[in-house]
Design an enzyme around this catalytic site. Structure first.
Site, PDB file in Angstrom:
ATOM      1  N   GLY A  12     163.978 -12.955  24.199  1.00 34.08           N
ATOM      2  CA  GLY A  12     163.801 -11.585  24.677  1.00 34.08           C
ATOM      3  C   GLY A  12     165.083 -11.045  25.297  1.00 34.08           C
ATOM      4  N   ASP A  33     160.045 -19.173  22.143  1.00 37.03           N
ATOM      5  CA  ASP A  33     159.678 -17.769  21.954  1.00 37.03           C
ATOM      6  C   ASP A  33     158.773 -17.676  20.724  1.00 37.03           C
ATOM      7  OD1 ASP A  33     161.382 -14.981  23.085  1.00 37.03           O
ATOM      8  OD2 ASP A  33     159.796 -14.789  21.584  1.00 37.03           O
ATOM      9  N   THR A  37     157.864  -9.994  20.394  1.00 43.43           N
ATOM     10  CA  THR A  37     158.746  -8.858  20.724  1.00 43.43           C
ATOM     11  C   THR A  37     160.202  -9.309  20.875  1.00 43.43           C
ATOM     12  OG1 THR A  37     158.306  -9.112  23.091  1.00 43.43           O
ATOM     13  CG2 THR A  37     156.958  -7.515  21.899  1.00 43.43           C
ATOM     14  N   ASP A  58     154.055 -20.256  20.486  1.00 44.45           N
ATOM     15  CA  ASP A  58     153.333 -19.367  21.385  1.00 44.45           C
ATOM     16  C   ASP A  58     152.885 -20.195  22.587  1.00 44.45           C
ATOM     17  OD1 ASP A  58     151.588 -17.754  22.733  1.00 44.45           O
ATOM     18  OD2 ASP A  58     150.542 -17.044  20.941  1.00 44.45           O
ATOM     19  N   VAL A  59     153.556 -19.979  23.701  1.00 44.82           N
ATOM     20  CA  VAL A  59     153.329 -20.807  24.890  1.00 44.82           C
ATOM     21  C   VAL A  59     151.895 -20.665  25.403  1.00 44.82           C
ATOM     22  CG1 VAL A  59     154.110 -21.189  27.262  1.00 44.82           C
ATOM     23  CG2 VAL A  59     155.755 -20.654  25.490  1.00 44.82           C
ATOM     24  N   LEU A  76     159.538 -16.651  31.342  1.00 46.22           N
ATOM     25  CA  LEU A  76     159.886 -15.239  31.174  1.00 46.22           C
ATOM     26  C   LEU A  76     159.033 -14.564  30.102  1.00 46.22           C
ATOM     27  CD1 LEU A  76     162.466 -16.460  32.627  1.00 46.22           C
ATOM     28  CD2 LEU A  76     163.745 -14.630  31.509  1.00 46.22           C
ATOM     29  N   ARG A 109     154.495 -31.812  35.852  1.00 43.35           N
ATOM     30  CA  ARG A 109     154.694 -33.110  35.175  1.00 43.35           C
ATOM     31  C   ARG A 109     156.080 -33.665  35.451  1.00 43.35           C
ATOM     32  NH1 ARG A 109     155.706 -32.390  28.963  1.00 43.35           N
ATOM     33  NH2 ARG A 109     157.801 -32.057  29.803  1.00 43.35           N
ATOM     34  N   TYR A 148     148.872  -5.538  31.784  1.00 45.91           N
ATOM     35  CA  TYR A 148     150.182  -6.030  32.239  1.00 45.91           C
ATOM     36  C   TYR A 148     150.154  -6.321  33.736  1.00 45.91           C
ATOM     37  CZ  TYR A 148     155.250  -6.309  32.751  1.00 45.91           C
ATOM     38  OH  TYR A 148     156.528  -6.743  33.021  1.00 45.91           O
ATOM     39  N   ARG A 189     160.876   1.863  25.959  1.00 42.70           N
ATOM     40  CA  ARG A 189     161.178   2.121  27.372  1.00 42.70           C
ATOM     41  C   ARG A 189     162.253   3.203  27.471  1.00 42.70           C
ATOM     42  NH1 ARG A 189     161.354  -3.925  29.766  1.00 42.70           N
ATOM     43  NH2 ARG A 189     161.944  -4.352  27.619  1.00 42.70           N
TER      44      ARG A 189
HETATM   45  N1  UDP Z   1     159.559   7.727  29.990  1.00 38.46           N
HETATM   46  C1  UDP Z   1     159.944   8.959  29.519  1.00 38.46           C
HETATM   47  N2  UDP Z   1     160.293   9.069  28.205  1.00 38.46           N
HETATM   48  C2  UDP Z   1     160.285   8.004  27.344  1.00 38.46           C
HETATM   49  C3  UDP Z   1     159.910   6.743  27.844  1.00 38.46           C
HETATM   50  C4  UDP Z   1     159.539   6.644  29.167  1.00 38.46           C
HETATM   51  O1  UDP Z   1     159.964   9.952  30.265  1.00 38.46           O
HETATM   52  O2  UDP Z   1     160.615   8.195  26.156  1.00 38.46           O
HETATM   53  C5  UDP Z   1     159.199   7.606  31.416  1.00 38.46           C
HETATM   54  C6  UDP Z   1     157.881   6.877  31.691  1.00 38.46           C
HETATM   55  O3  UDP Z   1     156.796   7.778  31.633  1.00 38.46           O
HETATM   56  C7  UDP Z   1     158.127   6.322  33.079  1.00 38.46           C
HETATM   57  C8  UDP Z   1     159.642   6.054  33.094  1.00 38.46           C
HETATM   58  O4  UDP Z   1     160.195   6.835  32.053  1.00 38.46           O
HETATM   59  O5  UDP Z   1     157.825   7.271  34.060  1.00 38.46           O
HETATM   60  C9  UDP Z   1     159.992   4.596  32.861  1.00 38.46           C
HETATM   61  O6  UDP Z   1     159.291   4.189  31.720  1.00 38.46           O
HETATM   62  P1  UDP Z   1     159.527   2.786  31.032  1.00 38.46           P
HETATM   63  O7  UDP Z   1     158.582   2.716  29.879  1.00 38.46           O
HETATM   64  O8  UDP Z   1     160.964   2.581  30.759  1.00 38.46           O
HETATM   65  O9  UDP Z   1     159.143   1.720  32.137  1.00 38.46           O
HETATM   66  P2  UDP Z   1     157.973   1.629  33.240  1.00 38.46           P
HETATM   67  O10 UDP Z   1     158.693   1.763  34.527  1.00 38.46           O
HETATM   68  O11 UDP Z   1     156.996   2.743  33.042  1.00 38.46           O
HETATM   69  O12 UDP Z   1     157.385   0.307  33.004  1.00 38.46           O
END
Ligand code: UDP
Length: 315
Positions: A12, A33, A37, A58-59, A76, A109, A148, A189
């Site tokens: 990752g 891994d 993803t 797959d752990v 992780l 262990r 999550y 993200r």
């Molecule tokens: N976000 C956004 N546009 C995107 C992706 C994410 O505005 O294309 C916003 C999302 O709604 C959140 C923040 O950016 O408020 C961070 O999102 P991310 O998915 O990176 O991580 P999170 O902190 O939510 O796990």
């Protein structure tokens, strides 16, 4: 004699940087891994290193072939992006539950040190700001993000149980938003999303009105914090993140300025239970680990943009 490390989620984004760091310190790394993803590309440069061994498994089901005694066990493996954990909610819960237990059992262990990467999502949509480790959080246990959040909260609970019941030497890192090279382009993200959009001349998609905040830590700083924590005797969670807090709309403007893009900003619906504000209080990390992030947002983003440019050029 070099230390032997067992790392789940090694292909990752953060896992692969941790492999680099531990190999650079002279350690031997057994990398696990399932590539759900993670990407083999993230480890291509260390394949062939005699101190590095990759096992695709797959752990949460079983760990095969990780023979011999380990000094450090690092868990992780996780589906850290909202896009992926919403796509794979069961696997996400398993990575916090059965997979965590399996890795803890190996640490027990071998009388090895154990570190789990937990998350600022344990604080949910926080009512305390900035968030200290003592805050118990404001999590919706049945919301879309709960697969999550609750998986990581369970992971913390079972880690403390293994420490209390069996004396396993455990550490819990609560990681805040982290970015850098080797994030997946399609990961969804905000950092890869905005950079990818800007590189393609597309509008930057700000969710909601963009007033929600996040604090972004560069991956080398984060890995340094993990390595310091893994050597410490601190059993309770430690926040690792960069306290520089930005509204997402401000972050979009920073990307526009840094990349010199003419991509406009467009607004999309806010995902459910999206935390309104997030900023780590890192007093404890400073006191216990002597740690603070060093890389500026501009420098970190520049490295990340260069990485994504390279990926697109070779695609
Ligand atoms: N976000 C956004 N546009 C995107 C992706 C994410 O505005 O294309 C916003 C999302 O709604 C959140 C923040 O950016 O408020 C961070 O999102 P991310 O998915 O990176 O991580 P999170 O902190 O939510 O796990």
């Amino acid at each position: 004699m070099s230390l032997r490390h067992l790392i789940s989620g090694a292909a990752g984004f953060i896992g692969s940087h941790l492999c680099d760091r531990l190999l650079a310190e002279g350690g031997e790394v057994v990398a696990l891994d399932n590539l759900i993803t993670g990407s083999a590309d993230n480890l291509a440069h260390v394949q062939g290193n005699p101190k590095f061994h990759f096992i695709q498994c797959d752990v949460s089901k079983r760990v095969e072939g990780a023979d011999g005694k380990f000094d450090h066990v690092w868990h992780l493996a996780s589906l850290a992006s909202p896009r992926f954990y919403l796509m794979y909610p069961i696997e996400t819960l398993e990575s916090g539950s059965t997979a965590t237990q399996r890795m803890l059992e190996i640490a027990q262990r071998d009388d090895a040190r154990f570190l789990i990467t937990s998350t600022s999502e344990c604080y949910g949509d926080p009512l305390e700001h900035p968030q200290k480790e003592t805050y118990w959080g404001n999590v919706n246990p049945v919301g879309e993000r709960s697969c999550y959040d609750e998986s990581k909260r369970y992971a913390e609970a079972i880690t403390m149980a293994f420490h209390r019941k069996f004396g396993v030497k455990t550490n819990i890192a609560r990681i805040f938003n982290t970015y850098g090279p080797r994030m997946a382009l399609n990961d969804g993200r905000v950092v890869p999303a905005f950079i990818d959009q800007a590189l393609h001349g597309q509008a930057l998609t700000v969710f909601g009105d963009g007033t929600q905040t996040r604090s972004f830590c560069y991956v080398s700083d984060l890995v340094d914090g993990l390595c310091r924590l893994a050597k410490s005797d601190e059993r309770f969670p430690v926040n690792l993140g960069n306290p520089l807090e930005l509204k997402i709309s401000e972050f979009a403007e920073r990307i526009q300025a840094l990349m010199g893009t003419t991509s406009p900003i467009t607004y999309r619906p806010l995902p459910s239970d999206d935390p309104k504000q997030r900023k780590p209080d890192i007093t404890k990390a400073a006191q216990v680990l002597g740690w603070a992030p060093k890389v500026s947002l501009e420098d970190g983003l520049r490295e990340t943009v260069n990485y994504f440019k390279g990926r697109l050029a070779s695609a």
